[in-house]
Each structure stands twice: as C-alpha cells, then as structure tokens.
Design a protein around this motif. Structure first.
Motif, PDB file in Angstrom:
ATOM      1  N   ALA A   1     -15.497   3.606 -28.994  1.00  0.00           N
ATOM      2  CA  ALA A   1     -15.626   3.394 -27.550  1.00  0.00           C
ATOM      3  C   ALA A   1     -14.348   3.833 -26.848  1.00  0.00           C
ATOM      4  O   ALA A   1     -13.253   3.804 -27.427  1.00  0.00           O
ATOM      5  N   LEU A   2     -14.517   4.223 -25.603  1.00  0.00           N
ATOM      6  CA  LEU A   2     -13.398   4.570 -24.730  1.00  0.00           C
ATOM      7  C   LEU A   2     -13.525   3.739 -23.472  1.00  0.00           C
ATOM      8  O   LEU A   2     -14.571   3.754 -22.816  1.00  0.00           O
ATOM      9  N   ALA A   3     -12.489   3.008 -23.122  1.00  0.00           N
ATOM     10  CA  ALA A   3     -12.469   2.222 -21.888  1.00  0.00           C
ATOM     11  C   ALA A   3     -11.619   2.954 -20.860  1.00  0.00           C
ATOM     12  O   ALA A   3     -10.454   3.270 -21.126  1.00  0.00           O
ATOM     13  N   VAL A   4     -12.198   3.221 -19.688  1.00  0.00           N
ATOM     14  CA  VAL A   4     -11.491   3.921 -18.613  1.00  0.00           C
ATOM     15  C   VAL A   4     -11.556   3.057 -17.363  1.00  0.00           C
ATOM     16  O   VAL A   4     -12.640   2.826 -16.807  1.00  0.00           O
ATOM     17  N   VAL A   5     -10.399   2.555 -16.921  1.00  0.00           N
ATOM     18  CA  VAL A   5     -10.349   1.686 -15.745  1.00  0.00           C
ATOM     19  C   VAL A   5      -9.182   2.091 -14.857  1.00  0.00           C
ATOM     20  O   VAL A   5      -8.341   2.908 -15.246  1.00  0.00           O
ATOM     21  N   ALA A   6      -9.116   1.496 -13.680  1.00  0.00           N
ATOM     22  CA  ALA A   6      -8.123   1.918 -12.694  1.00  0.00           C
ATOM     23  C   ALA A   6      -6.721   1.397 -12.982  1.00  0.00           C
ATOM     24  O   ALA A   6      -5.736   2.131 -12.849  1.00  0.00           O
ATOM     25  N   HIS A   7      -6.610   0.115 -13.358  1.00  0.00           N
ATOM     26  CA  HIS A   7      -5.296  -0.538 -13.409  1.00  0.00           C
ATOM     27  C   HIS A   7      -5.064  -1.295 -14.708  1.00  0.00           C
ATOM     28  O   HIS A   7      -6.017  -1.790 -15.313  1.00  0.00           O
ATOM     29  N   PRO A   8      -3.786  -1.469 -15.094  1.00  0.00           N
ATOM     30  CA  PRO A   8      -3.467  -2.476 -16.092  1.00  0.00           C
ATOM     31  C   PRO A   8      -3.988  -3.827 -15.593  1.00  0.00           C
ATOM     32  O   PRO A   8      -3.792  -4.165 -14.425  1.00  0.00           O
ATOM     33  N   ASP A   9      -4.670  -4.539 -16.425  1.00  0.00           N
ATOM     34  CA  ASP A   9      -5.299  -5.861 -16.253  1.00  0.00           C
ATOM     35  C   ASP A   9      -6.766  -5.783 -15.882  1.00  0.00           C
ATOM     36  O   ASP A   9      -7.471  -6.791 -15.959  1.00  0.00           O
TER      37      ASP A   9
ATOM     38  N   GLY B   1       0.964  -2.718  -7.425  1.00  0.00           N
ATOM     39  CA  GLY B   1       0.253  -3.991  -7.529  1.00  0.00           C
ATOM     40  C   GLY B   1       1.060  -5.233  -7.274  1.00  0.00           C
ATOM     41  O   GLY B   1       0.495  -6.317  -7.116  1.00  0.00           O
ATOM     42  N   ILE B   2       2.392  -5.119  -7.247  1.00  0.00           N
ATOM     43  CA  ILE B   2       3.236  -6.305  -7.050  1.00  0.00           C
ATOM     44  C   ILE B   2       4.193  -6.014  -5.897  1.00  0.00           C
ATOM     45  O   ILE B   2       5.128  -5.221  -6.029  1.00  0.00           O
TER      46      ILE B   2
ATOM     47  N   PRO C   1       7.942   0.216  -7.005  1.00  0.00           N
ATOM     48  CA  PRO C   1       6.920   0.888  -7.813  1.00  0.00           C
ATOM     49  C   PRO C   1       7.395   1.410  -9.171  1.00  0.00           C
ATOM     50  O   PRO C   1       6.676   1.258 -10.163  1.00  0.00           O
ATOM     51  N   ALA C   2       8.559   2.020  -9.249  1.00  0.00           N
ATOM     52  CA  ALA C   2       9.005   2.581 -10.528  1.00  0.00           C
ATOM     53  C   ALA C   2       9.196   1.481 -11.573  1.00  0.00           C
ATOM     54  O   ALA C   2       8.773   1.621 -12.729  1.00  0.00           O
ATOM     55  N   GLU C   3       9.822   0.387 -11.179  1.00  0.00           N
ATOM     56  CA  GLU C   3      10.018  -0.732 -12.094  1.00  0.00           C
ATOM     57  C   GLU C   3       8.695  -1.420 -12.402  1.00  0.00           C
ATOM     58  O   GLU C   3       8.430  -1.837 -13.534  1.00  0.00           O
ATOM     59  N   CYS C   4       7.847  -1.539 -11.386  1.00  0.00           N
ATOM     60  CA  CYS C   4       6.543  -2.169 -11.569  1.00  0.00           C
ATOM     61  C   CYS C   4       5.700  -1.381 -12.570  1.00  0.00           C
ATOM     62  O   CYS C   4       5.048  -1.964 -13.445  1.00  0.00           O
ATOM     63  N   ALA C   5       5.723  -0.064 -12.473  1.00  0.00           N
ATOM     64  CA  ALA C   5       4.970   0.773 -13.408  1.00  0.00           C
ATOM     65  C   ALA C   5       5.448   0.548 -14.835  1.00  0.00           C
ATOM     66  O   ALA C   5       4.635   0.443 -15.765  1.00  0.00           O
TER      67      ALA C   5
ATOM     68  N   PRO D   1      -2.145   7.957  -8.415  1.00  0.00           N
ATOM     69  CA  PRO D   1      -1.359   6.976  -7.654  1.00  0.00           C
ATOM     70  C   PRO D   1      -2.108   5.674  -7.424  1.00  0.00           C
ATOM     71  O   PRO D   1      -3.231   5.675  -6.911  1.00  0.00           O
ATOM     72  N   ASP D   2      -1.486   4.574  -7.791  1.00  0.00           N
ATOM     73  CA  ASP D   2      -2.077   3.260  -7.623  1.00  0.00           C
ATOM     74  C   ASP D   2      -2.323   2.968  -6.143  1.00  0.00           C
ATOM     75  O   ASP D   2      -1.460   3.184  -5.300  1.00  0.00           O
ATOM     76  N   GLY D   3      -3.515   2.472  -5.845  1.00  0.00           N
ATOM     77  CA  GLY D   3      -3.882   2.173  -4.471  1.00  0.00           C
ATOM     78  C   GLY D   3      -4.411   3.352  -3.700  1.00  0.00           C
ATOM     79  O   GLY D   3      -4.956   3.188  -2.603  1.00  0.00           O
ATOM     80  N   LEU D   4      -4.264   4.560  -4.269  1.00  0.00           N
ATOM     81  CA  LEU D   4      -4.667   5.789  -3.586  1.00  0.00           C
ATOM     82  C   LEU D   4      -5.577   6.646  -4.456  1.00  0.00           C
ATOM     83  O   LEU D   4      -5.682   7.856  -4.260  1.00  0.00           O
ATOM     84  N   VAL D   5      -6.242   6.030  -5.424  1.00  0.00           N
ATOM     85  CA  VAL D   5      -7.126   6.785  -6.316  1.00  0.00           C
ATOM     86  C   VAL D   5      -8.275   7.379  -5.508  1.00  0.00           C
ATOM     87  O   VAL D   5      -8.969   6.674  -4.771  1.00  0.00           O
TER      88      VAL D   5
END
Length: 234
Positions: A13-21, A52-53, A58-62, A87-91
């Motif tokens: 299986a392959l899981a493809v999602v937008a974000h960590p969590d 996300g936080i 962003p760089a540290e958050c990533a 880009p997170d939030g801009l997919v």
C-alpha cells in the motif's frame, strides 16, 4: 448502519496525504494492523506541514514535523516516508500535483492507495468544513492513481502502473467500510502522540480523541474498536 470489512488480500500500500499527522487521526491504527500482517506500506506527504504551527517559523516547523512524522510512521511499522515539498496551506489541485502522485504510484507499485478526505466537509451535514490542502490532495490522489496506469500520461514520470485495486479514503463522511483495529489502536494512539510539537500547539489529547472515535465506529462493526474508510475500487 453495518460497516463492511475492507478486503485484506493484498501486499503493498501507498499512503498519500497532505500533512504530517493526517494519517494519525485514525488510519495509522489500520496501518499498524496491516504491517503486522506482513504488508509493506509507504508514506508520501505532499507538504512538510511548515505552516501548521503559528508560533514556529516555517523552516524550523518543517524540520520538526518531518522528524515527528518519521517517528510516528516507525511506530506503526512504516520505514519509507517521502515528502513532495508542495507548499503547506497552498496545495493546488492541478497537473504538477497529479504528476507527482502518479510518479509515486509508479515508483512504489502499490495494490492499495490510502488518502485523506477530499470532500467539502468532515460530516454528511456539511457543518464541519474541510480545508483546501486535504480536498486538493485527495482529489489528486484519485486522479493520479488513474494517471499512473496510462502510459501516455506523464510519460516522464516512470513506467505505468495499473495494479491499484482500490483507494481508501480516511475521514470520509461517506465511509461504508471499516477495519478492526482492536489489537492495534494503542499503536495508533502512540503514533499520533509522536507529533509532540503539533499536539502541544493544537491541544488534542490523542488517547481520548482516537479511543472515543474508534469505539463508536467499532459498534457499527461489532468489534471493540474500528476505523472507517470510503472505498473506491479501481
């Protein structure tokens, strides 16, 4: 409503999602069950969750969220974790995202693909709105799986793979299938708990959140705990 059991006569299986969590809010408990059965599952994250936080740049958050996702995946038996760096939030839904997903499907050659809810809301009444990153990613997964099997589409993205039997959508308000996670719920909870920085920001309690949801779904399957999916056969 009685939930149907998801077929388990597959190997990869392959899981493809937008974000960590994204996977850890239910699907990871099923992933733990499947890896215990000897199945191979890989994760592909469209973003690194860098937006996300609000309190972390962003760089540290990533960096933090990538590390948390790798630790979380390991808890449920997943060692292959890739990031596509959209880009997170801009997919955006479109050809670049479909191409990246088709390439991932061709690369991993899964029997099953797992993704996140692509519908406008999390509930059938439309009260709890879904966000754009989830919607766009989930729709691109459905299309990218089909793209992956067409040798004349995205010819630069690897050899075609048409072996996907079904796409499983976690968190869907239209779920009619489920997986018994009575034996693996604790690992699913631990996988969400591994997202320390994000949980500290949003204030979610992994145990109560996942246990209550899984108990409710389990009653519809006549088991202690379950997690649900909408199933799209291919």
């Amino acid at each position: 409503m009685t939930l149907e059991r998801i077929p388990e006569d597959w190997e990869r299986a392959l899981a493809v999602v937008a974000h960590p969590d994204d996977l850890e809010y239910g699907a990871a408990s099923a992933v733990a069950r499947w890896t215990e059965q000897g199945k191979t599952i890989a994760y592909v994250l469209v973003t690194r969750g860098e937006a996300g936080i609000e309190t972390i740049e962003p760089a540290e958050c990533a960096r933090l969220r990538e590390a948390e996702e790798r630790a979380s995946a390991a808890i449920v038996g997943v060692t292959s974790v890739e990031f596509l760096d959209h880009p997170d939030g801009l997919v955006e839904y479109g050809l670049p995202l479909r191409r990246d997903i088709a390439a991932a499907v061709r690369r991993h050659q899964p029997d099953v693909v797992i993704t996140v809810n692509h519908h406008p809301s999390w509930d059938s009444e439309g009260r709890y709105l879904n966000m754009a990153d989830h919607r766009h990613t989930g729709q691109a997964v459905l299309d990218g799986v089909r793209d992956a099997g067409n040798r004349w589409v995205f010819t630069e993205a690897g050899e075609p793979w048409g072996g996907v039997k079904m796409v499983l959508v976690s968190g869907s308000p239209h779920a009619r299938h489920a997986v018994d996670v009575s034996a693996t719920l604790e690992r699913g909870i631990d996988s969400l708990r591994a997202h320390h920085a994000y949980l500290a920001y949003v204030g979610t309690d992994p145990d109560s959140f996942l246990r209550e949801a899984a108990e409710g779904m389990g009653k519809q399957m006549d088991v202690a705990y379950a997690t649900t999916f909408e199933v799209f056969p291919f």
